[in-house]
Design a protein around this motif. Structure first.
Motif, PDB file in Angstrom:
ATOM      1  N   MET A   1      -8.878  65.989   4.848  1.00 38.09           N
ATOM      2  CA  MET A   1      -9.444  66.916   5.944  1.00 38.09           C
ATOM      3  C   MET A   1      -9.460  65.571   6.885  1.00 38.09           C
ATOM      4  SD  MET A   1     -12.281  68.972   7.260  1.00 38.09           S
ATOM      5  CE  MET A   1     -13.741  68.303   5.326  1.00 38.09           C
ATOM      6  N   ALA A   2      -9.281  65.592   8.088  1.00 38.72           N
ATOM      7  CA  ALA A   2      -9.372  64.730   9.219  1.00 38.72           C
ATOM      8  C   ALA A   2     -10.666  64.576   9.981  1.00 38.72           C
ATOM      9  CB  ALA A   2      -8.303  64.487  10.197  1.00 38.72           C
ATOM     10  N   ILE A   3     -11.482  63.139  10.228  1.00 38.58           N
ATOM     11  CA  ILE A   3     -12.424  63.590  10.796  1.00 38.58           C
ATOM     12  C   ILE A   3     -12.175  63.835  12.087  1.00 38.58           C
ATOM     13  CG2 ILE A   3     -14.379  61.515  11.792  1.00 38.58           C
ATOM     14  CD1 ILE A   3     -14.142  60.762   8.371  1.00 38.58           C
ATOM     15  N   LYS A   4     -13.153  64.133  12.918  1.00 39.95           N
ATOM     16  CA  LYS A   4     -12.923  64.658  14.170  1.00 39.95           C
ATOM     17  C   LYS A   4     -13.523  63.902  15.298  1.00 39.95           C
ATOM     18  CE  LYS A   4     -13.033  69.900  14.269  1.00 39.95           C
ATOM     19  NZ  LYS A   4     -13.746  70.845  14.347  1.00 39.95           N
ATOM     20  N   HIS A   5     -13.750  63.391  16.670  1.00 42.20           N
ATOM     21  CA  HIS A   5     -13.813  62.202  17.483  1.00 42.20           C
ATOM     22  C   HIS A   5     -14.320  63.643  17.983  1.00 42.20           C
ATOM     23  CE1 HIS A   5     -13.596  58.724  14.943  1.00 42.20           C
ATOM     24  NE2 HIS A   5     -12.708  59.808  15.499  1.00 42.20           N
ATOM     25  N   ALA A   6     -15.823  63.771  17.970  1.00 42.56           N
ATOM     26  CA  ALA A   6     -16.540  64.500  19.404  1.00 42.56           C
ATOM     27  C   ALA A   6     -17.063  64.177  20.632  1.00 42.56           C
ATOM     28  CB  ALA A   6     -17.731  65.765  19.151  1.00 42.56           C
ATOM     29  N   SER A   7     -16.860  64.649  21.627  1.00 42.88           N
ATOM     30  CA  SER A   7     -17.130  64.102  23.319  1.00 42.88           C
ATOM     31  C   SER A   7     -18.657  64.924  23.742  1.00 42.88           C
ATOM     32  CB  SER A   7     -16.669  64.525  24.009  1.00 42.88           C
ATOM     33  OG  SER A   7     -15.933  65.494  24.311  1.00 42.88           O
ATOM     34  N   ASP A   8     -19.362  64.659  24.535  1.00 46.65           N
ATOM     35  CA  ASP A   8     -20.270  65.333  25.140  1.00 46.65           C
ATOM     36  C   ASP A   8     -19.678  67.041  25.531  1.00 46.65           C
ATOM     37  OD1 ASP A   8     -22.371  63.293  25.044  1.00 46.65           O
ATOM     38  OD2 ASP A   8     -22.435  62.495  26.542  1.00 46.65           O
ATOM     39  N   ALA A   9     -18.663  66.722  26.154  1.00 48.06           N
ATOM     40  CA  ALA A   9     -17.978  68.006  26.632  1.00 48.06           C
ATOM     41  C   ALA A   9     -17.733  68.873  25.404  1.00 48.06           C
ATOM     42  CB  ALA A   9     -16.856  68.022  27.131  1.00 48.06           C
ATOM     43  N   SER A  10     -17.416  68.787  23.815  1.00 44.18           N
ATOM     44  CA  SER A  10     -16.955  69.865  23.045  1.00 44.18           C
ATOM     45  C   SER A  10     -18.042  69.192  21.408  1.00 44.18           C
ATOM     46  CB  SER A  10     -15.999  68.225  22.415  1.00 44.18           C
ATOM     47  OG  SER A  10     -16.217  67.812  21.559  1.00 44.18           O
ATOM     48  N   PHE A  11     -19.099  69.012  22.297  1.00 51.04           N
ATOM     49  CA  PHE A  11     -19.899  68.734  20.836  1.00 51.04           C
ATOM     50  C   PHE A  11     -20.411  69.678  20.374  1.00 51.04           C
ATOM     51  CE2 PHE A  11     -24.103  68.029  18.901  1.00 51.04           C
ATOM     52  CZ  PHE A  11     -23.393  66.795  18.034  1.00 51.04           C
ATOM     53  N   LYS A  12     -20.968  70.574  20.966  1.00 52.98           N
ATOM     54  CA  LYS A  12     -21.478  71.983  20.872  1.00 52.98           C
ATOM     55  C   LYS A  12     -20.721  73.173  20.022  1.00 52.98           C
ATOM     56  CE  LYS A  12     -26.099  71.877  22.977  1.00 52.98           C
ATOM     57  NZ  LYS A  12     -26.937  71.327  21.901  1.00 52.98           N
ATOM     58  N   GLU A  13     -18.969  72.687  20.631  1.00 49.54           N
ATOM     59  CA  GLU A  13     -18.358  73.372  20.015  1.00 49.54           C
ATOM     60  C   GLU A  13     -17.607  73.168  18.702  1.00 49.54           C
ATOM     61  OE1 GLU A  13     -13.604  74.644  20.673  1.00 49.54           O
ATOM     62  OE2 GLU A  13     -14.822  74.854  22.530  1.00 49.54           O
ATOM     63  N   ASP A  14     -18.009  72.093  18.529  1.00 50.81           N
ATOM     64  CA  ASP A  14     -17.792  71.412  17.035  1.00 50.81           C
ATOM     65  C   ASP A  14     -18.565  71.573  16.144  1.00 50.81           C
ATOM     66  OD1 ASP A  14     -15.325  69.849  18.041  1.00 50.81           O
ATOM     67  OD2 ASP A  14     -16.047  67.903  18.479  1.00 50.81           O
ATOM     68  N   ILE A  15     -19.659  71.753  16.566  1.00 51.52           N
ATOM     69  CA  ILE A  15     -21.142  71.959  15.020  1.00 51.52           C
ATOM     70  C   ILE A  15     -21.388  73.020  15.229  1.00 51.52           C
ATOM     71  CG2 ILE A  15     -21.610  69.283  15.662  1.00 51.52           C
ATOM     72  CD1 ILE A  15     -24.247  70.939  17.010  1.00 51.52           C
ATOM     73  N   ALA A  16     -20.922  73.878  15.862  1.00 57.40           N
ATOM     74  CA  ALA A  16     -20.941  75.485  16.375  1.00 57.40           C
ATOM     75  C   ALA A  16     -21.408  76.083  14.566  1.00 57.40           C
ATOM     76  CB  ALA A  16     -20.170  76.301  17.258  1.00 57.40           C
ATOM     77  N   GLU A  17     -19.947  76.406  13.715  1.00 56.34           N
ATOM     78  CA  GLU A  17     -19.858  76.280  12.171  1.00 56.34           C
ATOM     79  C   GLU A  17     -19.828  75.711  11.121  1.00 56.34           C
ATOM     80  OE1 GLU A  17     -16.621  79.827  12.693  1.00 56.34           O
ATOM     81  OE2 GLU A  17     -16.879  79.519  14.608  1.00 56.34           O
ATOM     82  N   GLY A  18     -20.332  76.468  10.136  1.00 58.89           N
ATOM     83  CA  GLY A  18     -20.484  76.237   8.637  1.00 58.89           C
ATOM     84  C   GLY A  18     -21.864  74.872   9.063  1.00 58.89           C
ATOM     85  N   LEU A  19     -21.357  73.508   7.724  1.00 55.14           N
ATOM     86  CA  LEU A  19     -21.895  72.734   8.147  1.00 55.14           C
ATOM     87  C   LEU A  19     -20.907  71.447   8.707  1.00 55.14           C
ATOM     88  CD1 LEU A  19     -24.710  71.864   6.739  1.00 55.14           C
ATOM     89  CD2 LEU A  19     -23.551  71.762   3.704  1.00 55.14           C
ATOM     90  N   VAL A  20     -21.741  70.392   9.626  1.00 50.59           N
ATOM     91  CA  VAL A  20     -21.694  69.883  10.082  1.00 50.59           C
ATOM     92  C   VAL A  20     -21.854  68.352   9.928  1.00 50.59           C
ATOM     93  CG1 VAL A  20     -19.743  68.996  11.531  1.00 50.59           C
ATOM     94  CG2 VAL A  20     -19.651  71.139  11.632  1.00 50.59           C
ATOM     95  N   LEU A  21     -21.263  67.367   9.639  1.00 46.62           N
ATOM     96  CA  LEU A  21     -21.986  65.814   8.957  1.00 46.62           C
ATOM     97  C   LEU A  21     -21.366  65.036  10.573  1.00 46.62           C
ATOM     98  CD1 LEU A  21     -23.639  63.697   7.626  1.00 46.62           C
ATOM     99  CD2 LEU A  21     -21.695  63.109   6.164  1.00 46.62           C
ATOM    100  N   VAL A  22     -22.513  64.634  11.342  1.00 47.78           N
ATOM    101  CA  VAL A  22     -22.153  64.209  12.536  1.00 47.78           C
ATOM    102  C   VAL A  22     -22.374  62.841  12.236  1.00 47.78           C
ATOM    103  CG1 VAL A  22     -22.430  64.097  15.450  1.00 47.78           C
ATOM    104  CG2 VAL A  22     -22.655  66.366  14.023  1.00 47.78           C
ATOM    105  N   ASP A  23     -21.506  61.655  12.563  1.00 48.79           N
ATOM    106  CA  ASP A  23     -22.063  60.249  12.244  1.00 48.79           C
ATOM    107  C   ASP A  23     -22.149  59.861  13.724  1.00 48.79           C
ATOM    108  OD1 ASP A  23     -22.021  57.732  11.982  1.00 48.79           O
ATOM    109  OD2 ASP A  23     -19.763  56.952  11.362  1.00 48.79           O
ATOM    110  N   PHE A  24     -23.616  59.967  14.065  1.00 47.55           N
ATOM    111  CA  PHE A  24     -23.982  58.914  15.261  1.00 47.55           C
ATOM    112  C   PHE A  24     -23.529  57.211  15.403  1.00 47.55           C
ATOM    113  CE2 PHE A  24     -25.441  63.234  15.838  1.00 47.55           C
ATOM    114  CZ  PHE A  24     -25.689  63.296  17.700  1.00 47.55           C
ATOM    115  N   TRP A  25     -22.333  57.150  15.919  1.00 45.15           N
ATOM    116  CA  TRP A  25     -21.894  55.039  15.581  1.00 45.15           C
ATOM    117  C   TRP A  25     -21.871  54.614  17.456  1.00 45.15           C
ATOM    118  CZ3 TRP A  25     -17.096  54.044  16.112  1.00 45.15           C
ATOM    119  CH2 TRP A  25     -15.905  54.516  16.872  1.00 45.15           C
ATOM    120  N   ALA A  26     -21.305  53.422  16.758  1.00 47.74           N
ATOM    121  CA  ALA A  26     -20.912  52.413  18.207  1.00 47.74           C
ATOM    122  C   ALA A  26     -19.842  51.763  17.739  1.00 47.74           C
ATOM    123  CB  ALA A  26     -21.958  51.939  19.117  1.00 47.74           C
ATOM    124  N   THR A  27     -18.780  50.995  18.266  1.00 48.48           N
ATOM    125  CA  THR A  27     -17.704  50.005  18.340  1.00 48.48           C
ATOM    126  C   THR A  27     -18.866  48.579  17.431  1.00 48.48           C
ATOM    127  OG1 THR A  27     -17.608  49.775  20.456  1.00 48.48           O
ATOM    128  CG2 THR A  27     -16.228  51.698  19.594  1.00 48.48           C
TER     129      THR A  27
END
Length: 104
Positions: A1-27
């Motif tokens: 399974m690929a890791i998704k990259h979320a944006s401000d625009a897509s975030f709510k949709e990306d975490i809407a269903e199931g269990l989601v581990l979100v990595d807040f990071w910076a380059t």
């Protein structure tokens, strides 16, 4: 399974269903670079239990601010869109597996 990259625009949709581990990071973040391969290794192991989504805090400041992200990496676990747990700093793979499984 690929890791998704979320944006401000897509975030709510990306975490809407199931269990989601979100990595807040910076380059520019050293510990973020250390945890990236750990997350890549973890993704297939937790497939079916949880998804992994990465959010670059520099490019998505609205989302980082909304969840009070002050230090990175911060790993936040969401279940059906609701924040259920949070851990700050580098974590070894075993700790991340336990973090996901206790909330699965």
């Amino acid at each position: 399974m690929a890791i998704k990259h979320a944006s401000d625009a897509s975030f709510k949709e990306d975490i809407a269903e199931g269990l989601v581990l979100v990595d807040f990071w910076a380059t520019w973040c050293g510990p973020c670079k250390m945890i990236a391969p750990v997350l890549e290794e973890l993704a297939p192991e937790i497939e079916g239990k949880a998804e992994i989504v990465k959010v670059d805090v520099d490019q998505n400041q609205q989302t980082a601010s909304e969840y009070g992200i002050m230090s990175i990496p911060t790993l936040v676990l969401f279940k059906d869109g609701e924040l259920v747990d949070k851990v700050v700093g580098y974590q070894p793979k075993e700790a991340l597996v336990a973090f996901v499984e206790k909330n699965a």
